[in-house]
Design a protein around this motif. Structure first.
Motif, PDB file in Angstrom:
ATOM      1  N   ALA A  97      70.678  29.044   2.424  1.00 40.06           N
ATOM      2  CA  ALA A  97      72.077  28.657   2.243  1.00 40.06           C
ATOM      3  C   ALA A  97      72.973  29.433   3.196  1.00 40.06           C
ATOM      4  N   SER A  98      74.028  28.786   3.668  1.00 40.24           N
ATOM      5  CA  SER A  98      75.011  29.450   4.508  1.00 40.24           C
ATOM      6  C   SER A  98      75.910  30.329   3.644  1.00 40.24           C
ATOM      7  N   GLU A 127      70.589  20.531  -4.697  1.00 34.41           N
ATOM      8  CA  GLU A 127      70.855  20.177  -3.303  1.00 34.41           C
ATOM      9  C   GLU A 127      70.275  21.219  -2.346  1.00 34.41           C
ATOM     10  N   LEU A 128      70.437  22.493  -2.678  1.00 33.46           N
ATOM     11  CA  LEU A 128      69.867  23.538  -1.829  1.00 33.46           C
ATOM     12  C   LEU A 128      68.341  23.499  -1.829  1.00 33.46           C
ATOM     13  N   LEU A 135      74.390  21.803  -7.419  1.00 28.86           N
ATOM     14  CA  LEU A 135      74.365  22.603  -6.192  1.00 28.86           C
ATOM     15  C   LEU A 135      72.992  23.239  -5.975  1.00 28.86           C
ATOM     16  N   ALA A 186      69.522  31.181  -3.352  1.00 24.20           N
ATOM     17  CA  ALA A 186      70.282  30.664  -2.204  1.00 24.20           C
ATOM     18  C   ALA A 186      69.716  31.181  -0.892  1.00 24.20           C
ATOM     19  N   ALA A 227      79.145  30.084   3.251  1.00 24.74           N
ATOM     20  CA  ALA A 227      80.068  29.244   2.487  1.00 24.74           C
ATOM     21  C   ALA A 227      79.370  28.609   1.293  1.00 24.74           C
ATOM     22  N   GLU A 228      78.118  28.171   1.483  1.00 24.43           N
ATOM     23  CA  GLU A 228      77.373  27.569   0.376  1.00 24.43           C
ATOM     24  C   GLU A 228      77.065  28.604  -0.706  1.00 24.43           C
ATOM     25  N   ARG A 278      67.112  20.454   0.237  1.00 25.03           N
ATOM     26  CA  ARG A 278      67.294  20.654   1.670  1.00 25.03           C
ATOM     27  C   ARG A 278      66.323  21.703   2.220  1.00 25.03           C
ATOM     28  N   ASP A 331      80.214  28.999  -2.735  1.00 26.39           N
ATOM     29  CA  ASP A 331      80.390  27.854  -3.637  1.00 26.39           C
ATOM     30  C   ASP A 331      79.455  27.958  -4.845  1.00 26.39           C
ATOM     31  N   LEU A 332      78.225  28.395  -4.597  1.00 26.68           N
ATOM     32  CA  LEU A 332      77.263  28.527  -5.692  1.00 26.68           C
ATOM     33  C   LEU A 332      77.689  29.644  -6.642  1.00 26.68           C
TER      34      LEU A 332
END
Length: 433
Positions: A61-62, A13-14, A10, A56, A64-65, A17, A68-69
Motif C-alpha cells: 500500500a502507498s 481491495e489491497l 479497503l 498494508a 495515502a492508502e 491488488r 485511508d486504511l
C-alpha cells in the motif's frame, strides 16, 4: 455502508491488488487464515491497528492508502466501542498517602537513552505448561503503528507574523478521545499589539485612559471581555489498556480467585478491570492516536510526565491475563520509570524481527491527513502511582498543552512485588497459583 464494511472493503481491495493469498498473508502477519478472512469480510475487526499496518505493508500500500486504511479502522473501532456497554464504575478504594514523597513533578523530555536491563522471571508451573499453547495467538495484536511515528522534518513550527507580538492567557477547550481515556487541551491565543500578559485596559498595552478634568470625579473604565478560548487543533484517542504483544498483562485486584471471572481478551479489558476494581500491576502501556482538526499541520514539541500521588501499593492479588505469549515485534516507545524522583519520558528504540525500529523523537508533525501514534510504557516496583502526560503543541495560531489521562481521571499503576500471582488454568477452569 457501515464503518466496518468500509474498512473491510479497503482491506479486500489491497489484498486483491497485491495478489497474495489469505494463507501467505496470515503467515506474514502471524495470525490465522480464518481470522484474516473475517477481517476482510467485515465479520470481525482487529483490536489494534498494528496488524492492519503490517497487512498494508505486505500488500504494497502507498502512504495515502495506509492513511485511508488507518482512518477507516479508527472510525470502525470507535463505532464498535460506542455500541459496547460497560458496568457502572465503582468507587476506587481509599488510598493511604505516603507523606515523605512530593506531590507532583513536571519533567521535560530528554534525548534517547538505552532501555534498562531486566531481571530473569521465574514462571510458575501452570505458566510453563500453557506457554506453548498460546505462543502464536498474540503475535500481531501488540504492535503499534510505528510507521506513523515518522516525522517530516526536524524543524519546529513557528507562528506567522500575523499572529501578533505577544500572547494573553486563555483557557482552551477539552477534547475527548474516542478511546477509553481522554485528552484535554489548553491553548494560548495571540493578541496583536499587546505586551505579554497585558490586558486591553492595561496601560502597558497602550490603552490607558486620559486623566479626568479638574473638579470632575475620575471614572474607572470597565474591563474588556476576555477573548474567546481558541479551539484545540488536535483530537486524541487514548487507549489505557494496551497489552504487550496483545496478550501479556497483569492486574491487581482485591477479590479472591474464586470470585474473579476468567481473563478477557484485550478489547474487553476496560470493562473487566472496571468490574473487578482492578489496577494495572507493575506496568501500563498507554497509546495515543492524534489527528489535526484544521487545514494546517500542528507541531508536537515534547512530552512531560506528571505524577500526582504516590501511595503504598495495596496488598492485593495479581492476576495474569495470559499463560504465555510472544511476538517478533517490539514497538518503539517512550519509557517512564514512575519510581524515579523526577520521572522522564525516554525514547526507546524497538525491534521488528531483527530490524531496528528508531526511537520516537520530537518534534513531530500531525495533521488531519497524517495521524501520529504515541506509545508510552510506564513501570513501577515501589508505589501505587497516579500519573498523567502533558503533550506540548504549537500551531500557527498559538500553542498549548494536551493532557492525556484516563477519562478525566489520572492513570493509575501500582507495584505488585511480593503479591500472590494467579494464572488461569484452562484445563481446570479456574485461577491457580
Amino acid at each position: 455502508m457501515s464503518e466496518a464494511a468500509d474498512f473491510a472493503r479497503l482491506m479486500r481491495e489491497l489484498k486483491d491488488r497485491g495478489g497474495l493469498s489469505y494463507g501467505v498473508l496470515a503467515r506474514r502477519l502471524h495470525t490465522s487464515t480464518s481470522t484474516l478472512h473475517r477481517y476482510c469480510s467485515g465479520e470481525a475487526l482487529p483490536a489494534q491497528f498494528a496488524v492492519v499496518d503490517r497487512f498494508a505493508r505486505a500488500c504494497g500500500a502507498s502512504a495515502a492508502e495506509a492513511v485511508d486504511l488507518h482512518r477507516a479502522w479508527l472510525l470502525a473501532d470507535a463505532r464498535r466501542r460506542a455500541g459496547a456497554t460497560a458496568p457502572t464504575p465503582e468507587p476506587a478504594p481509599e488510598a493511604v498517602p505516603v507523606p515523605a514523597v512530593a506531590a507532583e513533578t513536571t519533567v521535560p523530555v530528554v534525548g534517547p537513552a538505552p532501555a534498562a536491563g531486566t531481571e530473569p522471571v521465574v514462571r510458575p508451573s501452570w505458566y510453563r505448561r500453557r506457554a506453548a499453547v498460546v505462543a502464536a495467538a498474540g503475535l500481531a495484536a501488540g504492535a503499534v503503528a510505528v510507521a506513523l511515528l515518522a516525522v517530516t522534518g526536524p524543524d519546529r513550527g513557528t507562528p506567522q507574523a500575523g499572529a501578533g507580538a505577544g500572547a494573553g492567557a486563555g483557557a482552551g477547550t477539552g477534547t475527548r478521545g474516542s478511546g477509553w481515556g481522554s485528552a484535554s487541551a489548553e491553548a494560548t491565543p495571540s493578541v496583536p499589539g499587546a505586551a505579554p500578559g497585558a490586558t486591553p485596559t492595561d496601560p502597558a498595552a497602550g490603552t490607558a485612559q486620559p486623566p479626568a478634568p479638574s473638579g470632575e470625579p475620575a471614572t474607572v473604565p470597565a474591563p474588556a471581555s476576555a477573548p474567546p478560548p481558541m479551539p484545540a487543533p488536535l483530537k486524541a484517542a487514548v487507549r489505557s489498556h494496551v497489552w504487550a504483544a496483545g496478550c501479556d498483562h497483569a492486574y491487581l485486584a482485591e477479590r479472591g480467585p474464586g470470585s474473579v471471572p476468567p481473563p478477557p481478551v484485550q478489547a474487553d479489558a476496560p470493562a473487566w478491570a472496571t468490574a473487578q476494581r482492578a489496577v494495572h500491576a507493575g506496568s501500563q502501556i498507554v497509546e495515543v492516536t492524534l489527528h489535526g482538526t484544521g487545514g494546517g499541520a500542528v507541531v508536537l514539541e515534547g512530552l512531560e510526565v506528571r505524577v500526582g500521588a504516590r501511595r503504598t501499593p495495596p496488598a492485593w492479588n495479581v492476576y495474569q491475563m495470559s499463560q504465555g505469549c510472544g511476538g517478533g515485534l517490539t514497538p518503539a516507545v517512550f519509557s517512564v520509570n514512575l519510581d524515579a524522583p523526577r520521572p522522564l519520558a525516554r525514547p526507546v528504540a524497538g525491534n521488528d524481527a531483527g530490524n531496528r525500529l528508531p526511537a520516537p523523537v520530537f518534534p513531530m508533525r500531525v495533521s488531519a491527513d497524517e495521524p501520529v501514534v504515541l506509545r508510552v510504557e510506564a513501570v513501577t516496583t515501589g508505589c501505587d502511582c497516579d500519573w498523567s502526560l502533558d503533550l506540548r503543541w504549537t500551531s500557527p495560531a498559538g500553542s498549548g498543552t494536551l493532557r492525556v489521562d484516563d477519562g478525566g481521571r489520572p492513570l493509575r499503576t501500582s507495584a505488585a512485588t511480593g503479591r500472590p500471582v494467579y494464572g488461569y488454568a484452562l484445563e481446570q477452569g479456574r485461577w491457580a497459583r
